[in-house]
Design an enzyme around this catalytic site. Structure first.
Site, mmCIF file in Angstrom:
data_model
loop_
_atom_site.group_PDB
_atom_site.id
_atom_site.type_symbol
_atom_site.label_atom_id
_atom_site.label_comp_id
_atom_site.label_asym_id
_atom_site.label_seq_id
_atom_site.Cartn_x
_atom_site.Cartn_y
_atom_site.Cartn_z
ATOM 1 C CG ASP A 184 -1.416 -45.009 -4.157
ATOM 2 O OD1 ASP A 184 -2.699 -44.735 -2.502
ATOM 3 O OD2 ASP A 184 -1.691 -45.404 -4.670
ATOM 4 C CG HIS A 185 -4.507 -41.918 0.954
ATOM 5 N ND1 HIS A 185 -4.053 -41.258 -0.013
ATOM 6 C CD2 HIS A 185 -5.475 -42.361 1.687
ATOM 7 C CE1 HIS A 185 -5.530 -41.317 -0.246
ATOM 8 N NE2 HIS A 185 -6.252 -41.364 0.922
ATOM 9 C CG HIS A 247 -5.496 -43.428 -4.921
ATOM 10 N ND1 HIS A 247 -4.500 -43.743 -3.991
ATOM 11 C CD2 HIS A 247 -5.923 -42.356 -4.178
ATOM 12 C CE1 HIS A 247 -3.900 -42.652 -3.468
ATOM 13 N NE2 HIS A 247 -5.150 -41.254 -3.700
ATOM 14 C CE LYS A 347 -11.455 -35.191 -6.819
ATOM 15 N NZ LYS A 347 -11.674 -36.124 -5.453
HETATM 16 C C1 BG6 Z 1 -6.436 -38.126 -2.492
HETATM 17 C C2 BG6 Z 1 -6.643 -37.565 -3.881
HETATM 18 O O1 BG6 Z 1 -4.765 -39.059 -3.485
HETATM 19 O O2 BG6 Z 1 -7.070 -39.192 -2.632
HETATM 20 C C3 BG6 Z 1 -8.235 -37.004 -3.883
HETATM 21 O O3 BG6 Z 1 -6.282 -36.916 -4.568
HETATM 22 C C4 BG6 Z 1 -9.245 -37.773 -3.210
HETATM 23 O O4 BG6 Z 1 -8.870 -36.396 -4.896
HETATM 24 C C5 BG6 Z 1 -8.464 -38.783 -2.457
HETATM 25 O O5 BG6 Z 1 -10.233 -37.231 -2.814
HETATM 26 C C6 BG6 Z 1 -9.583 -39.917 -1.632
HETATM 27 O O6 BG6 Z 1 -9.235 -40.540 -0.263
HETATM 28 P P1 BG6 Z 1 -9.930 -41.006 0.748
HETATM 29 O O7 BG6 Z 1 -8.323 -41.402 1.652
HETATM 30 O O8 BG6 Z 1 -11.095 -39.877 1.344
HETATM 31 O O9 BG6 Z 1 -11.114 -42.047 -0.326
#
Ligand code: BG6
Length: 500
Positions: A184-185, A247, A347
């Site tokens: 989960d980045h 997230h 979004k």
């Molecule tokens: C991703 C989602 O996991 O996270 C995207 O699939 C989203 O829809 C993105 O835009 C947001 O990540 P970050 O790091 O750009 O805030």
């Protein structure tokens, strides 16, 4: 997370990247690996082996270089640095669904590096290929080194509890849980990691971090971007699956968890799981009081007219997919009883901002005359994840002069100013931990399962009852009116995100 071991001293490592010609590699994994190389953070003996249906080392090298030029925080590489990185590349073309080819892949991997002690299989490929790849690796015994071999997957990890379990089974049938790294980045973002430092490395926050002092908590992840070219994925996902299930829940767990006994992957993940387990199930007969959905209409963002979701390329003109979701959760434990957590994401919102807002209770007794303005602005602690990384404590102070008047003021901490250096991208942190074998920032199976379980009533209700009012918010706004009602019903309001 921070490990005592330094990466350059890590074991000789082979990073086997499935989907090496794909979008995820191009935009995120490639630039992250390159930046780790630049910072001297890769093990001395490190090879990146790109695997894809059609690939050669030259083509891989070009593709990675292009992605790095476009997306790396360090910009385009110079010739010398690039050549040093390119010397670490290798490739292997394979039909992933052909079980026989994995024996040859194994021979290839063994031929380019002798006695590799750590091997990372990174699956930057669609989930329907996880099974065939896991089977293929296992058929060639490539999974057997339980301490040295890791397999990495990334969302979407299913679109429901049942599909998650099915995906997970395809991995866990061959790999032990300690070998499976689910990304989960958001957990790699500095400010998200800093939540634990803030809470448990300082004595002053924890005593007030509970129902006695906190009125409620909001977590906002707002994005200006629309669906872009991700219709194929997003039309099956929507905001709840795309953002909340992973997230936002991860952030909430870090905010709400109990103190770990040790800074250790399992202990921290146990404490996070406890939060999800303590969340009161969302009642199936009263979903609207706990969850709200929205879909963006046309509108204006930064002076540009933008399309409605239903007019975006490849989107069903009658799509019922939500591009906004808000959820109210209650955590049934001693610390948080009756303190609502309001989570929202969308979004095409007004701003790009991700922040946690801890709203403290009003003072219990107002000794100042009503005209002074006490409690007009709540005392709150804002942890901003992006665009600026930092924290703001908003509190009341006396305005200079007379008559006596109180004014809200801000006390700020900003990462960039305090440390004077850029934060690594989330993927750099996560890949570094992957190589070191530190699972703290990765999701464990039981946690993902609990997250799906919690959202199942909402997913089911929304699937069974198409939204009658879509599109219901203007692009460039803060979301649908129903989200205001969700929180207003409790006598509260979403507080406008803060500006640094
Ligand atoms: C991703 C989602 O996991 O996270 C995207 O699939 C989203 O829809 C993105 O835009 C947001 O990540 P970050 O790091 O750009 O805030």
């Amino acid at each position: 997370m921070v490990s005592e071991r330094h990466l350059s001293q890590a074991d000789s490592t082979q990073f086997v990247l499935f989907g090496a010609m794909g979008d995820l590699t191009w935009r995120l994994v490639g630039p992250a690996l390159f930046n780790l190389h630049l910072d001297g953070q890769l093990p001395d003996d490190f090879r990146l082996v790109g695997v894809d249906r059609e690939i050669s080392t030259e083509v891989l090298s070009e593709r990675l270089r292009d992605g790095i030029k476009r997306f790396s925080r360090n910009g385009a590489p110079d010739e010398k640095t690039w050549n040093a990185f390119a010397a670490r590349l290798d490739s292997y073309a394979i039909d992933l669904s052909n079980a026989q080819s994995y024996q040859q892949l194994k021979q290839h991997l063994e031929s380019i590096q002798k006695n590799t002690t750590a091997r990372v299989f990174y699956l930057a490929i669609p989930p329907f290929l996880f099974g065939p790849v896991a089977d293929g690796l296992a058929a060639s015994d490539l999974h057997l080194d339980r301490d040295g071999v890791r397999i990495v997957v990334e969302k979407p990890l299913g679109d429901s509890l049942a599909t998650f379990k099915a995906i997970d089974r395809t991995l866990s049938v061959h790999f032990e849980e300690k070998q499976i790294y689910r990304i989960d980045h958001f957990l790699g973002k500095e400010t998200v990691q800093n939540i634990l430092a803030l809470r448990f490395a300082n004595p002053i926050f924890e005593p007030v971090w509970n129902r006695r002092y906190i009125d409620h908590i909001t977590i906002t992840v707002a994005e200006r971007i629309g669906v872009g070219h991700r219709a194929g994925y997003y039309e099956h996902a929507g905001a709840l699956r795309d953002m909340v299930q992973n997230h936002l829940f991860q952030i909430m767990c870090l905010v709400a968890m109990e103190a770990p006994v040790a800074y250790d992957a399992d202990d921290i993940r146990n404490k996070k799981l406890d939060v999800l387990r303590a969340c009161r199930p969302i009642p199936t007969d009263n979903i609207t009081a706990f969850a709200v959905r929205g879909q963006y209409n046309t509108g204006w963002i930064e002076g540009k007219h933008v399309s409605a979701y239903r007019q975006e390329p490849d989107i069903d003109p009658e799509s019922n997919i939500e591009t906004y979701a808000a959820v109210k959760l209650l955590v049934d434990n001693w610390r948080w009883q009756d303190v609502p957590f309001y989570l929202r994401t969308g979004k095409r919102m007004t701003e790009n901002v991700s922040e946690i807002s801890i709203r403290f209770r009003d003072v219990p007794h107002n000794a100042f005359p009503a005209t002074t303005g006490l409690n007009t602005q709540p005392v709150r602690l804002v942890i901003q994840i992006q665009p600026r990384e930092g924290m703001i404590l908003k509190f009341m102070a006396k305005e200079p002069g007379s008559p006596l008047r109180l004014q809200p003021v801000d006390m700020r901490f900003c990462y960039a100013d305090a440390f004077g250096k850029a934060s690594p991208d989330a993927y750099e942190t996560l890949i570094r931990d992957l190589i070191l074998g530190d699972a703290t920032l990765f999701m464990r199976s039981d946690q993902v399962e609990a997250a799906w379980q919690l959202l199942t009533p909402v997913l089911d209700a929304w699937a069974a009852n198409p939204a009658p009012d879509f599109p219901n918010y203007t692009a460039g706004s803060w979301g649908p009116e129903a989200a205001e009602r969700l929180i207003a019903r409790d006598g509260r309001a979403w507080l406008t995100p803060s500006h640094f």
